[in-house]
Design a protein around this motif. Structure first.
Motif, PDB file in Angstrom:
ATOM      1  N   TYR A 186       0.836  -1.194   0.000  1.00 20.83           N
ATOM      2  CA  TYR A 186       0.000   0.000   0.000  1.00 20.83           C
ATOM      3  C   TYR A 186       0.879   1.256   0.000  1.00 20.83           C
ATOM      4  CZ  TYR A 186      -3.630  -3.252   1.598  1.00 20.83           C
ATOM      5  OH  TYR A 186      -4.505  -4.299   1.712  1.00 20.83           O
ATOM      6  N   ARG A 187       0.282   2.290  -0.575  1.00 13.82           N
ATOM      7  CA  ARG A 187       0.891   3.617  -0.492  1.00 13.82           C
ATOM      8  C   ARG A 187      -0.211   4.626  -0.226  1.00 13.82           C
ATOM      9  NH1 ARG A 187       3.771   7.417  -5.128  1.00 13.82           N
ATOM     10  NH2 ARG A 187       4.462   9.025  -3.678  1.00 13.82           N
TER      11      ARG A 187
ATOM     12  N   VAL B  81      -8.319  16.234   6.791  1.00 17.85           N
ATOM     13  CA  VAL B  81      -7.306  15.596   5.956  1.00 17.85           C
ATOM     14  C   VAL B  81      -7.998  14.679   4.965  1.00 17.85           C
ATOM     15  CG1 VAL B  81      -6.915  13.707   7.613  1.00 17.85           C
ATOM     16  CG2 VAL B  81      -5.151  14.269   5.920  1.00 17.85           C
ATOM     17  N   LEU B  82      -7.579  14.753   3.709  1.00 15.89           N
ATOM     18  CA  LEU B  82      -8.045  13.836   2.669  1.00 15.89           C
ATOM     19  C   LEU B  82      -6.919  12.849   2.401  1.00 15.89           C
ATOM     20  CD1 LEU B  82     -10.131  12.988   0.505  1.00 15.89           C
ATOM     21  CD2 LEU B  82      -8.942  14.531  -1.076  1.00 15.89           C
ATOM     22  N   VAL B  83      -7.170  11.577   2.694  1.00 17.82           N
ATOM     23  CA  VAL B  83      -6.180  10.527   2.478  1.00 17.82           C
ATOM     24  C   VAL B  83      -6.512   9.797   1.187  1.00 17.82           C
ATOM     25  CG1 VAL B  83      -5.206   8.376   3.385  1.00 17.82           C
ATOM     26  CG2 VAL B  83      -5.746  10.257   4.943  1.00 17.82           C
ATOM     27  N   ARG B  84      -5.496   9.602   0.352  1.00 23.27           N
ATOM     28  CA  ARG B  84      -5.630   8.845  -0.885  1.00 23.27           C
ATOM     29  C   ARG B  84      -4.824   7.561  -0.754  1.00 23.27           C
ATOM     30  NH1 ARG B  84      -7.681  12.202  -4.983  1.00 23.27           N
ATOM     31  NH2 ARG B  84      -7.701  14.414  -4.401  1.00 23.27           N
ATOM     32  N   GLN B  85      -5.424   6.460  -1.164  1.00 20.89           N
ATOM     33  CA  GLN B  85      -4.802   5.144  -1.006  1.00 20.89           C
ATOM     34  C   GLN B  85      -4.610   4.472  -2.369  1.00 20.89           C
ATOM     35  OE1 GLN B  85      -5.701   2.300   2.356  1.00 20.89           O
ATOM     36  NE2 GLN B  85      -6.945   1.343   0.751  1.00 20.89           N
ATOM     37  N   TYR B  86      -3.458   3.782  -2.503  1.00 19.70           N
ATOM     38  CA  TYR B  86      -3.119   3.080  -3.736  1.00 19.70           C
ATOM     39  C   TYR B  86      -2.549   1.709  -3.399  1.00 19.70           C
ATOM     40  CZ  TYR B  86      -3.288   7.922  -5.195  1.00 19.70           C
ATOM     41  OH  TYR B  86      -3.691   9.211  -5.392  1.00 19.70           O
ATOM     42  N   SER B  87      -2.949   0.708  -4.158  1.00 25.68           N
ATOM     43  CA  SER B  87      -2.296  -0.590  -4.075  1.00 25.68           C
ATOM     44  C   SER B  87      -1.106  -0.598  -5.019  1.00 25.68           C
ATOM     45  CB  SER B  87      -3.273  -1.713  -4.454  1.00 25.68           C
ATOM     46  OG  SER B  87      -4.189  -1.937  -3.408  1.00 25.68           O
ATOM     47  N   LEU B  88      -0.031  -1.253  -4.597  1.00 25.45           N
ATOM     48  CA  LEU B  88       1.190  -1.336  -5.391  1.00 25.45           C
ATOM     49  C   LEU B  88       1.537  -2.788  -5.668  1.00 25.45           C
ATOM     50  CD1 LEU B  88       3.452   1.136  -3.344  1.00 25.45           C
ATOM     51  CD2 LEU B  88       2.095   1.692  -5.369  1.00 25.45           C
TER      52      LEU B  88
END
Length: 389
Positions: free
Chosen positions: A165-166, A247-254
């Motif tokens: 995750y990032r 806060v706006l958190v954005r999540q990405y799978s790597l």
């Protein structure tokens, strides 16, 4: 290759994953400068948000990146391993290229960024897009008299869901002065204002974006679940805890390769202080010059969907955590001396007397009544939940 001391600008591409602003941190190490390296970064995001950055190192520039490259427009396209050109990116500013068309990932397809620049052809490796799970929660932990921790929780039940995750984030917060100033001085005249006046300096807003590579993994865990992973530490007396925080958190799978690339970048920055320390070729990534495969290109292109979560909390309710400064001492100032008072770091709080002569004003430490002096602006975010002006 000569050794020189030069100000490096470590650019963490917040914008490449959909944030509005890039993030720059200055650092001044002694480095072995490798001139004229192409630096390419970006994330292919479906359906929107793909931003690719293309720049070049230049020891002769005062900046980490070569400003002369901004006048050389690249032709940047998104392609699939099925031989299809999916979209062409538009140049927005400098070396930034954005895909404005909606894109969708098709099962079994891999994707790459291809571009032409200075008569040469470049391409990233074809990568399989990662499907990002929803963020379960973003919360905060209040450690009284110490700090506030912003934490994220997520899980992925997909049978082949990535364990890597990032995260990135964009913070916005409202700061409030200790007192409301009934009068403002614009450098020429003193004007009486109300709480509804846009000229008031009681309420302001500030923002900030992530600069570190915020990574997590569940590779060695029995279940693909992350619980209360800390993203942000806000110390006591930070003005983010003045009034209202979001806060706006954005999540990405790597995939594993992207995770290792970003982890190595962060390790270089943490241990050696710079993107190119100790050797840039160790972090060169997955970009190749097809015209000249021996050319070193720094950077990485990955592909992912994006999930988001916004947190709000009333920071003023966290006792003993907000910004503290002296707001007790005041000074009486004649109108003719207001300019000198402001020069000393004071500002008008209220009118004392204007009967039968020159007005006398009560002045106080400017930080107590003027949120602009604390770095705030009157640019209220469109999504802000109150009607303050």
């Amino acid at each position: 290759m000569k050794k020189l001391s030069i100000k490096l600008y470590i650019v963490f591409y917040c914008t490449m994953i959909g944030l509005a602003t890039g993030c720059i941190t200055p650092y001044e190490p002694d480095v072995e400068w490798i001139n004229d390296l192409l630096v390419v970064e970006g994330t292919i995001i479906a359906p929107y948000g793909t931003t690719i950055h293309i720049n070049r190192t230049n020891e002769g520039s005062s900046s980490f990146y070569d400003p002369s490259l901004t006048g050389k427009k690249a032709i940047v396209t998104l392609i699939s391993d099925k031989g299809t050109t999916i979209a062409t990116a538009k140049n927005t500013t400098g070396g930034t290229y954005t895909l404005t068309d909606s894109i969708s990932f098709k099962p079994g397809e891999k994707y790459a960024i291809h571009f032409l620049l200075d008569g040469k052809e470049y391409q990233s490796d074809f990568v399989e897009p990662q499907i990002t799970p929803e963020i379960d929660e973003v919360n905060f932990q209040y450690k009284e008299q110490e700090e506030v921790n912003i934490r994220v929780s997520t899980h992925n039940d997909a049978p082949n869901g990535s364990p890597y995750y990032r995260w990135t984030y964009k913070e916005d917060w409202e700061i409030r002065s200790e007192y409301f100033a009934s009068y403002v001085w614009d450098g020429e005249i003193v004007e009486r204002i109300s709480h509804d006046s846009p000229k008031n300096t009681f309420y302001c807003w500030k923002n900030n974006s992530s600069i570190n590579f915020l990574l997590g993994k569940t590779e060695q865990m029995k279940i693909n679940k992350i619980k209360d992973h800390t993203l942000i530490n806000i110390p006591r007396y930070d003005d983010r805890l003045s009034y209202l925080y979001s806060v706006l958190v954005r999540q990405y799978s790597l995939d594993k390769e992207a995770f290792e690339y970003f982890r190595n970048l962060q390790k270089n920055i943490d241990e050696a202080g710079g993107l190119f320390a100790p050797q840039p070729t160790e972090i060169k990534g997955n970009i190749t010059c097809l015209t000249n495969p021996k050319e070193t290109v720094i950077g990485y292109i990955n592909a992912s969907t994006e999930t988001t979560y916004r947190l709000f909390f009333n920071a003023y309710k966290l006792a003993g955590m907000g910004d503290v400064y002296n707001c007790k001492e005041t000074e009486s100032v004649l109108l003719k001396d207001i300019g000198n008072a402001y020069g000393k770091g004071l500002a008008i709080l209220d009118l004392i007397d204007d009967r039968g002569g020159e007005p006398i004003y009560k002045c106080i430490n400017r930080r107590c009544v003027d949120c602009l002096s604390r770095g705030g602006t009157k640019d209220k975010p469109d999504f802000w939940p109150n009607d303050h002006k």
